[in-house]
Motif scaffolding. Structure first.
Motif, PDB file in Angstrom:
ATOM      1  N   ASN A  75       0.736  13.626  -3.963  1.00 30.27           N
ATOM      2  CA  ASN A  75       0.560  15.076  -3.845  1.00 30.27           C
ATOM      3  C   ASN A  75       1.825  15.840  -4.272  1.00 30.27           C
ATOM      4  OD1 ASN A  75      -1.321  17.049  -3.457  1.00 30.27           O
ATOM      5  ND2 ASN A  75      -1.003  17.222  -1.256  1.00 30.27           N
ATOM      6  N   ARG A  76       2.532  15.277  -5.223  1.00 24.67           N
ATOM      7  CA  ARG A  76       3.792  15.863  -5.692  1.00 24.67           C
ATOM      8  C   ARG A  76       3.574  17.229  -6.338  1.00 24.67           C
ATOM      9  NH1 ARG A  76       7.162  13.954  -9.947  1.00 24.67           N
ATOM     10  NH2 ARG A  76       6.641  15.634 -11.336  1.00 24.67           N
ATOM     11  N   ILE A  77       4.584  18.071  -6.268  1.00 28.87           N
ATOM     12  CA  ILE A  77       4.556  19.366  -6.940  1.00 28.87           C
ATOM     13  C   ILE A  77       4.859  19.116  -8.414  1.00 28.87           C
ATOM     14  CG2 ILE A  77       5.683  21.612  -7.163  1.00 28.87           C
ATOM     15  CD1 ILE A  77       6.373  21.389  -4.160  1.00 28.87           C
ATOM     16  N   GLU A  78       3.976  19.552  -9.288  1.00 29.06           N
ATOM     17  CA  GLU A  78       4.199  19.374 -10.717  1.00 29.06           C
ATOM     18  C   GLU A  78       4.568  20.672 -11.419  1.00 29.06           C
ATOM     19  OE1 GLU A  78       1.001  17.123 -12.489  1.00 29.06           O
ATOM     20  OE2 GLU A  78       2.000  15.306 -11.784  1.00 29.06           O
ATOM     21  N   LYS A  79       4.044  21.794 -10.900  1.00 32.96           N
ATOM     22  CA  LYS A  79       4.330  23.068 -11.555  1.00 32.96           C
ATOM     23  C   LYS A  79       4.312  24.180 -10.522  1.00 32.96           C
ATOM     24  CE  LYS A  79       2.992  25.782 -15.602  1.00 32.96           C
ATOM     25  NZ  LYS A  79       2.120  25.794 -16.795  1.00 32.96           N
ATOM     26  N   ILE A  80       5.278  25.081 -10.639  1.00 32.78           N
ATOM     27  CA  ILE A  80       5.326  26.265  -9.789  1.00 32.78           C
ATOM     28  C   ILE A  80       5.257  27.481 -10.707  1.00 32.78           C
ATOM     29  CG2 ILE A  80       6.676  27.622  -8.143  1.00 32.78           C
ATOM     30  CD1 ILE A  80       7.992  24.976  -7.256  1.00 32.78           C
ATOM     31  N   TYR A  81       4.299  28.331 -10.435  1.00 36.31           N
ATOM     32  CA  TYR A  81       4.143  29.578 -11.171  1.00 36.31           C
ATOM     33  C   TYR A  81       4.814  30.675 -10.337  1.00 36.31           C
ATOM     34  CZ  TYR A  81       0.346  26.933 -13.360  1.00 36.31           C
ATOM     35  OH  TYR A  81      -0.398  25.975 -14.001  1.00 36.31           O
ATOM     36  N   ALA A 103      18.449  34.446 -15.184  1.00 40.35           N
ATOM     37  CA  ALA A 103      18.294  34.023 -13.782  1.00 40.35           C
ATOM     38  C   ALA A 103      17.865  32.562 -13.711  1.00 40.35           C
ATOM     39  CB  ALA A 103      17.289  34.918 -13.062  1.00 40.35           C
ATOM     40  N   ARG A 104      16.940  32.163 -14.576  1.00 38.26           N
ATOM     41  CA  ARG A 104      16.476  30.769 -14.599  1.00 38.26           C
ATOM     42  C   ARG A 104      17.642  29.814 -14.827  1.00 38.26           C
ATOM     43  NH1 ARG A 104      12.295  27.240 -16.514  1.00 38.26           N
ATOM     44  NH2 ARG A 104      10.739  28.873 -16.484  1.00 38.26           N
ATOM     45  N   LYS A 105      18.526  30.162 -15.745  1.00 44.80           N
ATOM     46  CA  LYS A 105      19.663  29.302 -16.070  1.00 44.80           C
ATOM     47  C   LYS A 105      20.723  29.282 -14.974  1.00 44.80           C
ATOM     48  CE  LYS A 105      19.058  29.946 -21.013  1.00 44.80           C
ATOM     49  NZ  LYS A 105      19.553  30.620 -22.219  1.00 44.80           N
ATOM     50  N   ASN A 106      20.715  30.278 -14.094  1.00 42.11           N
ATOM     51  CA  ASN A 106      21.750  30.396 -13.075  1.00 42.11           C
ATOM     52  C   ASN A 106      21.261  30.193 -11.647  1.00 42.11           C
ATOM     53  OD1 ASN A 106      24.386  31.292 -14.475  1.00 42.11           O
ATOM     54  ND2 ASN A 106      22.771  32.440 -15.490  1.00 42.11           N
ATOM     55  N   CYS A 107      20.002  29.870 -11.475  1.00 37.19           N
ATOM     56  CA  CYS A 107      19.455  29.618 -10.138  1.00 37.19           C
ATOM     57  C   CYS A 107      19.667  28.141  -9.789  1.00 37.19           C
ATOM     58  CB  CYS A 107      17.977  29.953 -10.094  1.00 37.19           C
ATOM     59  SG  CYS A 107      17.172  29.428  -8.564  1.00 37.19           S
ATOM     60  N   PRO A 108      20.469  27.844  -8.771  1.00 33.89           N
ATOM     61  CA  PRO A 108      20.733  26.452  -8.419  1.00 33.89           C
ATOM     62  C   PRO A 108      19.469  25.656  -8.073  1.00 33.89           C
ATOM     63  CG  PRO A 108      22.231  27.927  -7.236  1.00 33.89           C
ATOM     64  CD  PRO A 108      21.225  28.777  -7.927  1.00 33.89           C
ATOM     65  N   MET A 109      18.505  26.277  -7.435  1.00 32.42           N
ATOM     66  CA  MET A 109      17.289  25.556  -7.053  1.00 32.42           C
ATOM     67  C   MET A 109      16.449  25.201  -8.270  1.00 32.42           C
ATOM     68  SD  MET A 109      17.486  25.122  -3.802  1.00 32.42           S
ATOM     69  CE  MET A 109      19.219  24.923  -4.100  1.00 32.42           C
ATOM     70  N   VAL A 110      16.290  26.131  -9.202  1.00 33.19           N
ATOM     71  CA  VAL A 110      15.538  25.842 -10.431  1.00 33.19           C
ATOM     72  C   VAL A 110      16.245  24.746 -11.219  1.00 33.19           C
ATOM     73  CG1 VAL A 110      14.812  26.762 -12.675  1.00 33.19           C
ATOM     74  CG2 VAL A 110      14.434  28.104 -10.597  1.00 33.19           C
ATOM     75  N   VAL A 113      15.628  21.144 -10.002  1.00 35.90           N
ATOM     76  CA  VAL A 113      14.331  20.492 -10.210  1.00 35.90           C
ATOM     77  C   VAL A 113      13.850  20.566 -11.663  1.00 35.90           C
ATOM     78  CG1 VAL A 113      13.643  20.947  -7.817  1.00 35.90           C
ATOM     79  CG2 VAL A 113      12.940  22.545  -9.611  1.00 35.90           C
ATOM     80  N   LYS A 114      14.681  21.079 -12.561  1.00 33.43           N
ATOM     81  CA  LYS A 114      14.220  21.371 -13.922  1.00 33.43           C
ATOM     82  C   LYS A 114      13.647  20.172 -14.673  1.00 33.43           C
ATOM     83  CE  LYS A 114      18.620  20.907 -16.275  1.00 33.43           C
ATOM     84  NZ  LYS A 114      19.640  21.575 -17.058  1.00 33.43           N
ATOM     85  N   ASP A 115      14.072  18.972 -14.340  1.00 27.40           N
ATOM     86  CA  ASP A 115      13.558  17.800 -15.046  1.00 27.40           C
ATOM     87  C   ASP A 115      12.375  17.139 -14.343  1.00 27.40           C
ATOM     88  OD1 ASP A 115      15.453  18.062 -17.094  1.00 27.40           O
ATOM     89  OD2 ASP A 115      16.952  16.982 -15.918  1.00 27.40           O
ATOM     90  N   SER A 116      11.952  17.692 -13.209  1.00 25.70           N
ATOM     91  CA  SER A 116      10.845  17.075 -12.486  1.00 25.70           C
ATOM     92  C   SER A 116       9.718  18.035 -12.126  1.00 25.70           C
ATOM     93  CB  SER A 116      11.358  16.394 -11.208  1.00 25.70           C
ATOM     94  OG  SER A 116      11.998  17.334 -10.379  1.00 25.70           O
ATOM     95  N   ILE A 117      10.012  19.319 -12.038  1.00 28.80           N
ATOM     96  CA  ILE A 117       8.983  20.312 -11.723  1.00 28.80           C
ATOM     97  C   ILE A 117       9.041  21.401 -12.786  1.00 28.80           C
ATOM     98  CG2 ILE A 117       8.168  22.053 -10.076  1.00 28.80           C
ATOM     99  CD1 ILE A 117       9.430  20.403  -7.834  1.00 28.80           C
ATOM    100  N   GLU A 118       7.893  21.692 -13.401  1.00 32.06           N
ATOM    101  CA  GLU A 118       7.841  22.761 -14.392  1.00 32.06           C
ATOM    102  C   GLU A 118       7.809  24.104 -13.660  1.00 32.06           C
ATOM    103  OE1 GLU A 118       4.978  24.405 -17.987  1.00 32.06           O
ATOM    104  OE2 GLU A 118       4.562  22.452 -17.106  1.00 32.06           O
TER     105      GLU A 118
END
Length: 127
Positions: A75-81, A103-110, A113-118
Motif C-alpha cells: 500500500n505504498r504511496i506512489e504519487k501525491i497530487y 519551491a519544489r527544488k528547495n522543499c526538504p520533504m519533496v 522522496v523525489k526518487d521514490s514518490i512522484e
C-alpha cells in the motif's frame, strides 16, 4: 524523537504537544497522512517564503492533496497530487508557476522522496 508504544499505535511528545500515530484513525494520525501532510505543508511553506521574497502578495493559500497508493506493494504511496488554491489580486500566473518550481527544488520533504514518490503540483488563482 522518541516514540512510546500504546495499546494501539505509538505516541511522542514534541514542543507543540503530543502526537498519536496509529494505523487505525480512531487512535491517531495514520503514517501516510503524516507523510502527505509533511510534503504538502513543507511545499506550501517554502512557496509562501518565495512569494514573499519576490514581493508577490497573496491573501490566502489552500493546499488540496490526493494520493495514489499501490495495494500490491504494501500500500505504498506512489504519487501525491498537490493543488494550490492561491488567492490574491493581480497575480501573474507565470511568476506563480516559477515560484512553485523553485519551491519544489528547495522543499526538504519533496527532495527527500523525489526518487521514490512522484509529486505532481498544480495551482489555480482564486479571485
Amino acid at each position: 524523537m522518541e516514540f512510546k508504544m500504546k495499546e494501539v499505535g505509538f505516541q511522542t511528545t514534541v514542543e507543540y504537544g503530543e502526537l498519536h500515530i496509529a494505523g487505525d484513525e480512531e487512535y491517531g494520525f495514520r503514517p501516510y497522512q503524516l507523510m502527505v501532510s509533511s510534503i504538502a505543508v513543507c511545499s506550501g511553506g517554502v512557496l509562501r517564503k518565495i512569494l514573499a521574497k519576490k514581493r508577490i502578495e497573496i491573501e490566502d493559500l489552500t493546499i488540496q492533496t490526493k494520493v495514489d497508493r499501490n495495494e500490491q506493494e504494501a500500500n505504498r504511496i506512489e504519487k501525491i497530487y498537490i493543488h494550490y488554491l492561491i488567492k490574491g489580486a493581480n497575480l501573474d500566473e507565470r511568476k506563480i508557476e516559477q515560484s512553485i518550481e523553485i519551491a519544489r527544488k528547495n522543499c526538504p520533504m519533496v527532495q527527500s522522496v523525489k526518487d521514490s514518490i512522484e509529486i505532481a503540483e498544480t495551482f489555480e488563482l482564486v479571485l
